[in-house]
Design a protein around this motif. Structure first.
Motif, PDB file in Angstrom:
ATOM      1  N   LEU A 425       0.916  -1.164  -0.101  1.00  0.00           N
ATOM      2  CA  LEU A 425      -0.025  -0.057  -0.058  1.00  0.00           C
ATOM      3  C   LEU A 425       0.831   1.197   0.195  1.00  0.00           C
ATOM      4  N   THR A 426       0.740   2.223  -1.011  1.00  0.00           N
ATOM      5  CA  THR A 426       1.735   3.214  -1.289  1.00  0.00           C
ATOM      6  C   THR A 426       0.752   4.662  -0.671  1.00  0.00           C
ATOM      7  N   LEU A 427       1.314   5.260   0.119  1.00  0.00           N
ATOM      8  CA  LEU A 427       1.009   6.489   0.883  1.00  0.00           C
ATOM      9  C   LEU A 427       1.482   7.837   0.323  1.00  0.00           C
ATOM     10  N   PHE A 428       0.875   8.965   0.314  1.00  0.00           N
ATOM     11  CA  PHE A 428       1.600  10.194   0.176  1.00  0.00           C
ATOM     12  C   PHE A 428       0.759  11.250   0.933  1.00  0.00           C
ATOM     13  N   GLY A 430       0.159  10.276   4.052  1.00  0.00           N
ATOM     14  CA  GLY A 430      -0.633   9.307   4.896  1.00  0.00           C
ATOM     15  C   GLY A 430      -2.093   8.934   4.168  1.00  0.00           C
ATOM     16  N   LYS A 431      -2.000   9.291   2.743  1.00  0.00           N
ATOM     17  CA  LYS A 431      -3.624   8.993   1.982  1.00  0.00           C
ATOM     18  C   LYS A 431      -2.972   8.246   0.845  1.00  0.00           C
ATOM     19  N   PRO A 432      -3.690   6.981   0.632  1.00  0.00           N
ATOM     20  CA  PRO A 432      -3.623   6.160  -0.435  1.00  0.00           C
ATOM     21  C   PRO A 432      -3.321   6.985  -1.960  1.00  0.00           C
ATOM     22  N   ILE A 433      -2.279   6.591  -2.628  1.00  0.00           N
ATOM     23  CA  ILE A 433      -2.209   7.258  -4.098  1.00  0.00           C
ATOM     24  C   ILE A 433      -3.010   6.517  -4.789  1.00  0.00           C
ATOM     25  N   LYS A 437      -1.118  11.978 -11.081  1.00  0.00           N
ATOM     26  CA  LYS A 437      -0.959  13.232 -11.448  1.00  0.00           C
ATOM     27  C   LYS A 437      -1.048  14.237 -10.299  1.00  0.00           C
ATOM     28  N   SER A 438      -1.426  13.667  -9.158  1.00  0.00           N
ATOM     29  CA  SER A 438      -1.432  14.236  -7.821  1.00  0.00           C
ATOM     30  C   SER A 438       0.203  14.348  -7.238  1.00  0.00           C
TER      31      SER A 438
END
Length: 463
Positions: A425-428, A430-433, A437-438
């Motif tokens: 699970l990849t987060l940026f 604290g939120k899932p990517i 584009k983000s």
């Protein structure tokens, strides 16, 4: 011719002339009144002498021809008197009655020595010819023809037959152009000879010109200054009078101050005598219309004022009339309402009584039906209760089985169970990517594994 044949007795020309002169002096010693036509006047202004050629004609054939002499002292006296009485000088083609003495001069031959000319004879001859022409016009039904034409209400467009140098023409145009009331006239000059032998043909030619342009004019005006009867003799000519009588437009004449009305003036639509009177006559036509217009305007104003007063009075009375009519209508409607109200109340009570009776009857029927249903209901309720219990148990069992199935699915979808299977699970922040584009180069992201976590810096982003 032989010498023996030559007459022994003969007369010289001078002796014959002298003999004739002696006989004429002896036999024609007195003055005679003679009628003849002036073929040629032959007046010589330098000497003042006049040498008329006189003729007598019948059916166009010359019956006699003689030469006459009027010495200057007699010519100026005779011509001045003739002009004073007739308004015209002696001229070629004029038939005259003259007083003369017969003379014979051996050198100049036979001649008539004129000492007087009767102006009254010329005037009388003209009067007789005029009378005959007047009778002819009446017999042919032409005398009143131009007078019977309808005169224009506003005679504004005028064809003028005159001479530009005529005083009468200038008097006429000056009055119509400079009238104090500002009336606008349109006129056009058709120049013509106004007296003399060529006047008849000249005026006729201009009338023909006007006939071709008649749609542009309301009337024709023949304008001339004053003059004697001979000067006006062309206006007694039958051909000219007939053309005036038959002309398609009204013709008015201002020929002069003469009291002797000419044939043209007689057959014209209107003859105010002088050019000045003619101009004022046309101006009066405009005045007449102006008076009528002013009267109509005043009638309109008075009528409008009267109508406004009547309307104002009506409007002033209208509120009171409306109030009276409204009160009357209200009273009438109130009476009708009260009358209909009593009827409605009576009918309503009747309907209520009928409905009350129906309700009581339906209530009795309903009570019987309820009692019948209640008598049958215990058995039906027991049977329906057992069937409801079985159906409810089956539904609950089915629902429970479905819940167990979805609970297993939910358990498998938990993140920790997915991580155990090798997923990450990849987060940026604290939120899932969900979309690259983000992210941008240099961003720090976290990767969560079944056992442990990783932190990475983005160096490349693919589409």
């Amino acid at each position: 011719m032989s010498d023996s044949s030559i007459p022994t007795k003969y007369y010289s020309l001078s002796k014959v002339a002298a003999s004739l002169q002696s006989v004429i002096r002896r036999e024609y010693s007195q003055y005679y009144w003679i009628k003849a036509e002036i073929a040629r006047l032959n007046f010589y202004p330098k000497s003042g002498h006049c040498y008329p050629d006189l003729v007598e004609k019948k059916s166009g054939k010359i019956l006699a021809q003689m030469r006459a002499i009027i010495w200057s002292r007699d010519y100026f006296r005779i011509n001045a008197e003739f002009v004073k009485k007739t308004g015209n000088a002696l001229a070629d083609g004029m038939e005259i009655l003259f007083k003369a003495k017969l003379e014979f001069n051996p050198t100049h031959g036979f001649s008539l020595m004129i000492v007087d000319i009767s102006a009254e004879f010329v005037l009388g001859k003209m009067a007789l010819e005029k009378k005959q022409n007047l009778l002819r016009l009446k017999q042919e039904g032409l005398f009143y023809r131009n007078k019977e034409l309808k005169f224009p209400l506003l005679p504004q467009r005028i064809a003028i037959i005159s001479v530009e140098t005529s005083k009468g023409f200038h008097d006429f145009t000056n009055i119509i152009e400079n009238n104090s009331r500002g009336y606008k006239f349109f006129w056009m000059l058709f120049p013509a000879l106004l007296q003399g032998d060529g006047a008849v043909q000249s005026i006729q030619q201009q009338l023909e010109q006007i006939r071709g342009l008649k749609q542009h004019f309301d009337l024709v005006a023949i304008i001339r200054g004053g003059g004697g009867d001979v000067g006006l003799s062309c206006y007694d000519h039958y051909d000219l009078a007939r053309m005036v009588a038959e002309f398609e437009l009204p013709i008015i004449s201002g020929i002069g101050h003469s009291t002797n009305e000419t044939l043209v003036e007689m057959v014209a639509h209107y003859n105010p005598i002088t050019p000045t009177d003619l101009a004022y006559f046309l101006q009066q036509k405009f005045d007449n219309i102006a008076v009528v217009v002013e009267e109509m305007n005043q009638k309109i104003v008075d009528s409008s004022k009267k109508s406004l007063l009547e309307k104002r009075s009506y409007l002033d009375e209208l509120p009171r009339r409306i109030q009276r009519q409204t009160l009357g209508s209200i009273s009438e409607q109130k009476y009708h309402i009260e009358r209909h109200s009593g009827r409605l109340q009576h009918k309503t009570l009747m309907l209520l009584q009928i409905q009350e009776s129906n309700i009581e009857r339906y209530w009795e029927i309903t009570k019987r039906l309820i009692k019948q249903k209640l008598d049958v209901a215990p058995n039906d309720l027991s049977d329906k209760s057992r069937r409801l219990q079985r159906a409810s148990k089956a539904i609950l069992d089915n629902q429970y089985s479905g819940m167990n199935f979805f609970e297993g699915k939910i358990e498998l979808m938990k993140p920790e169970n997915l991580l155990k299977k090798g997923y990450s699970l990849t987060l940026f922040k604290g939120k899932p990517i969900k979309d690259v584009k983000s992210l941008k180069l240099g961003d720090i992201i976290q990767t969560r594994l079944n056992k442990g976590e990783l932190e990475s810096s983005i160096t490349k982003i693919g589409k």
